[in-house]
Design an enzyme around this catalytic site. Sequence first.
Site, mmCIF file in Angstrom:
data_model
loop_
_atom_site.group_PDB
_atom_site.id
_atom_site.type_symbol
_atom_site.label_atom_id
_atom_site.label_comp_id
_atom_site.label_asym_id
_atom_site.label_seq_id
_atom_site.Cartn_x
_atom_site.Cartn_y
_atom_site.Cartn_z
ATOM 1 N N THR A 108 29.898 39.129 43.917
ATOM 2 C CA THR A 108 29.493 37.741 43.663
ATOM 3 C C THR A 108 30.582 36.712 43.976
ATOM 4 O OG1 THR A 108 30.136 38.158 41.378
ATOM 5 C CG2 THR A 108 27.774 38.291 41.881
ATOM 6 N N VAL A 110 35.006 36.484 48.391
ATOM 7 C CA VAL A 110 35.061 37.519 49.433
ATOM 8 C C VAL A 110 33.769 38.330 49.426
ATOM 9 C CG1 VAL A 110 36.314 39.543 50.271
ATOM 10 C CG2 VAL A 110 37.584 37.611 49.315
ATOM 11 N N CYS A 120 45.465 38.046 53.059
ATOM 12 C CA CYS A 120 44.962 37.135 54.105
ATOM 13 C C CYS A 120 46.087 36.407 54.861
ATOM 14 C CB CYS A 120 44.002 36.126 53.495
ATOM 15 S SG CYS A 120 44.573 35.394 51.956
ATOM 16 N N SER A 164 40.173 28.499 49.462
ATOM 17 C CA SER A 164 39.290 29.662 49.273
ATOM 18 C C SER A 164 40.095 30.945 49.092
ATOM 19 C CB SER A 164 38.316 29.805 50.437
ATOM 20 O OG SER A 164 39.016 30.008 51.639
ATOM 21 N N GLY A 165 41.338 30.939 49.518
ATOM 22 C CA GLY A 165 42.194 32.120 49.348
ATOM 23 C C GLY A 165 42.465 32.431 47.891
ATOM 24 N N GLU A 178 52.538 35.858 46.535
ATOM 25 C CA GLU A 178 52.058 35.867 47.922
ATOM 26 C C GLU A 178 53.187 36.190 48.916
ATOM 27 O OE1 GLU A 178 48.871 35.431 48.227
ATOM 28 O OE2 GLU A 178 48.389 34.692 50.220
ATOM 29 N N LYS A 188 54.036 39.798 49.097
ATOM 30 C CA LYS A 188 53.034 40.589 49.826
ATOM 31 C C LYS A 188 53.269 40.474 51.327
ATOM 32 C CE LYS A 188 49.477 39.988 46.326
ATOM 33 N NZ LYS A 188 48.401 39.094 45.902
ATOM 34 N N ARG A 216 49.985 26.023 49.123
ATOM 35 C CA ARG A 216 48.540 25.790 49.086
ATOM 36 C C ARG A 216 48.275 24.338 49.472
ATOM 37 N NH1 ARG A 216 45.390 29.872 48.705
ATOM 38 N NH2 ARG A 216 46.117 30.599 46.686
ATOM 39 N N HIS A 223 44.026 29.786 57.073
ATOM 40 C CA HIS A 223 45.455 29.689 56.749
ATOM 41 C C HIS A 223 46.235 29.397 58.035
ATOM 42 C CE1 HIS A 223 44.420 31.029 52.859
ATOM 43 N NE2 HIS A 223 44.892 32.258 52.873
HETATM 44 N N1 LIG Z 1 39.791 34.867 48.838
HETATM 45 C C1 LIG Z 1 40.522 35.357 49.852
HETATM 46 O O1 LIG Z 1 40.736 34.695 50.879
HETATM 47 C C2 LIG Z 1 41.083 36.753 49.746
HETATM 48 C C3 LIG Z 1 41.722 37.246 50.872
HETATM 49 C C4 LIG Z 1 42.232 38.540 50.856
HETATM 50 C C5 LIG Z 1 42.103 39.296 49.706
HETATM 51 N N2 LIG Z 1 41.494 38.787 48.596
HETATM 52 C C6 LIG Z 1 41.376 39.661 47.428
HETATM 53 O O2 LIG Z 1 39.999 40.035 47.280
HETATM 54 C C7 LIG Z 1 39.685 40.173 45.896
HETATM 55 C C8 LIG Z 1 38.512 39.263 45.544
HETATM 56 O O3 LIG Z 1 38.907 37.904 45.735
HETATM 57 P P1 LIG Z 1 37.881 36.694 45.557
HETATM 58 O O4 LIG Z 1 38.603 35.537 46.104
HETATM 59 O O5 LIG Z 1 36.548 37.052 46.099
HETATM 60 O O6 LIG Z 1 37.766 36.635 43.932
HETATM 61 P P2 LIG Z 1 36.632 35.982 43.036
HETATM 62 O O7 LIG Z 1 35.930 34.890 43.750
HETATM 63 O O8 LIG Z 1 37.263 35.684 41.729
HETATM 64 O O9 LIG Z 1 35.560 37.208 42.809
HETATM 65 C C9 LIG Z 1 35.855 38.343 42.001
HETATM 66 C C10 LIG Z 1 34.685 39.331 41.963
HETATM 67 O O10 LIG Z 1 35.014 40.415 41.081
HETATM 68 C C11 LIG Z 1 34.076 40.485 39.998
HETATM 69 N N3 LIG Z 1 34.758 40.828 38.741
HETATM 70 C C12 LIG Z 1 35.617 40.067 38.029
HETATM 71 N N4 LIG Z 1 36.026 40.726 36.912
HETATM 72 C C13 LIG Z 1 35.378 41.923 36.918
HETATM 73 C C14 LIG Z 1 35.358 43.043 36.040
HETATM 74 N N5 LIG Z 1 36.091 43.070 34.909
HETATM 75 N N6 LIG Z 1 34.593 44.101 36.359
HETATM 76 C C15 LIG Z 1 33.852 44.102 37.484
HETATM 77 N N7 LIG Z 1 33.814 43.056 38.366
HETATM 78 C C16 LIG Z 1 34.580 41.986 38.089
HETATM 79 C C17 LIG Z 1 33.469 39.101 39.920
HETATM 80 O O11 LIG Z 1 32.189 39.196 39.286
HETATM 81 P P3 LIG Z 1 31.586 37.986 38.357
HETATM 82 O O12 LIG Z 1 31.005 36.965 39.307
HETATM 83 O O13 LIG Z 1 30.535 38.694 37.561
HETATM 84 O O14 LIG Z 1 32.704 37.460 37.537
HETATM 85 C C18 LIG Z 1 33.388 38.741 41.417
HETATM 86 O O15 LIG Z 1 32.288 39.422 41.981
HETATM 87 C C19 LIG Z 1 40.965 39.852 45.129
HETATM 88 O O16 LIG Z 1 41.646 41.045 44.822
HETATM 89 C C20 LIG Z 1 41.760 39.004 46.107
HETATM 90 O O17 LIG Z 1 43.138 39.074 45.862
HETATM 91 C C21 LIG Z 1 40.977 37.536 48.594
#
Ligand SMILES: NC(=O)c1ccc[n+]([C@@H]2O[C@H](COP(=O)([O-])OP(=O)(O)OC[C@H]3O[C@@H](n4cnc5c(N)ncnc54)[C@H](OP(=O)(O)O)[C@@H]3O)[C@@H](O)[C@H]2O)c1
Length: 344
Positions: A11, A14, A150, A179-180, A202, A205, A235, A242
């Site tokens: 949801t 990503v 990313c 969005s990151g 960051e 990493k 940011r 990026h």
């Molecule tokens: N955004 C980027 O550009 C990017 C790039 C590279 C890597 N990442 C990595 O990808 C991952 C996701 O990032 P995002 O930006 O998509 O984060 P996000 O928008 O916060 O989404 C997190 C997802 O994980 C679920 N979640 C949260 N807590 C949970 C739990 N306790 N048990 C099961 N599911 C849970 C959330 O569900 P609910 O909706 O139900 O809370 C949501 O589906 C992170 O590790 C991030 O570091 C992100």
Amino acid sequence: MTTRVGVIGATGAVGQRLIQLLDPHPDFEIAALTASPASAGKDYSEAAKWRVDTPIPEDVADITVVETDPEEVPDDVDLVFSSLPSSVGAEVEPTFVEDGYVVSSNSSNGRMDDDIPLTIPEVNPDHLGLIEVQRDERGWDGALIKNPNCSTITFVPTIAALDEFGVERVHVATLQAVSGAGYSGVTSMEIIDNAIPHIGGEAEKMETESRKLLGAFDGAEVSLHDADVSASCNRIPTIDGHLENVWADLSEDPTVEEVADAMRDLPSVDLHSSPDQLIEVFEDPMRPQPRMDRMLGDGMSVAAGGIEATPHGVQYNCLAHNTIRGAAGASVLNGELLLEEGYI
Ligand SMILES: NC(=O)c1ccc[n+]([C@@H]2O[C@H](COP(=O)([O-])OP(=O)(O)OC[C@H]3O[C@@H](n4cnc5c(N)ncnc54)[C@H](OP(=O)(O)O)[C@@H]3O)[C@@H](O)[C@H]2O)c1
């Protein structure tokens, strides 16, 4: 025949991109979606605040979101894409792999573990061989593979292209989109009319993951590339894409044209989501720009420009779409590589 796939953490920012890319994918069929307990039991259209730039796919909208537990995912799902917060991924991803699932993950947990492949298919596809090592060492039936952060994925292909000139040292400063940080990451009050000169964790990493990606795999382990890499992460109020300023010290002394050619010539791979041109190089020093160039190669290309000689090597700018090439697209591409190499 298509491969049935699940998305865990479906949801979020990503997760939504993953669904946008997986729904029309010729080789994958979405069969399970998971999120936090707060979303479990809801239709996907209710659980996800859909914010990507195409409509929510009709056949996905009605799927019931389940809890992030291998018991909740059908056994005939062969491949799971993970976009969980890293603290959750660290706990949950191994339980999926122990149950025999192959997991292609965005989360940062485990990226630097010795036996976990951290892979960009165009840069280090051979590192997938670490799956045999992890299966031997951990007794896993499935497999766990990671794509990098990313901001790492944005500059690493350009450094791979420069490697023929002897990369000794890299300094990189980022201008990263909101969005990151995920949907709940940065508030509008923090970022509008502003720039934030630190993104926790960051830089580290970028400094470590880049050296693993560019390192050599000898069939048993990856030795880190010996270049020094230092990063500074900022940011800014762009939505996606990026932009990074890179200074690379080289042992050789290539011309600007030779550097541009090396970047243009870095080969792509023959996978469904890989772009025809991996690195697009601009002559115009005002490019690349996030709004104009983030969708190059359907968001899977890296753009570079502003290449100039320095006393020690070169400097240039590069750009990639952080939730496509930098996250969801990177995971899907790794999934395609796993399929191609027979791990699924
Ligand atoms: N955004 C980027 O550009 C990017 C790039 C590279 C890597 N990442 C990595 O990808 C991952 C996701 O990032 P995002 O930006 O998509 O984060 P996000 O928008 O916060 O989404 C997190 C997802 O994980 C679920 N979640 C949260 N807590 C949970 C739990 N306790 N048990 C099961 N599911 C849970 C959330 O569900 P609910 O909706 O139900 O809370 C949501 O589906 C992170 O590790 C991030 O570091 C992100």
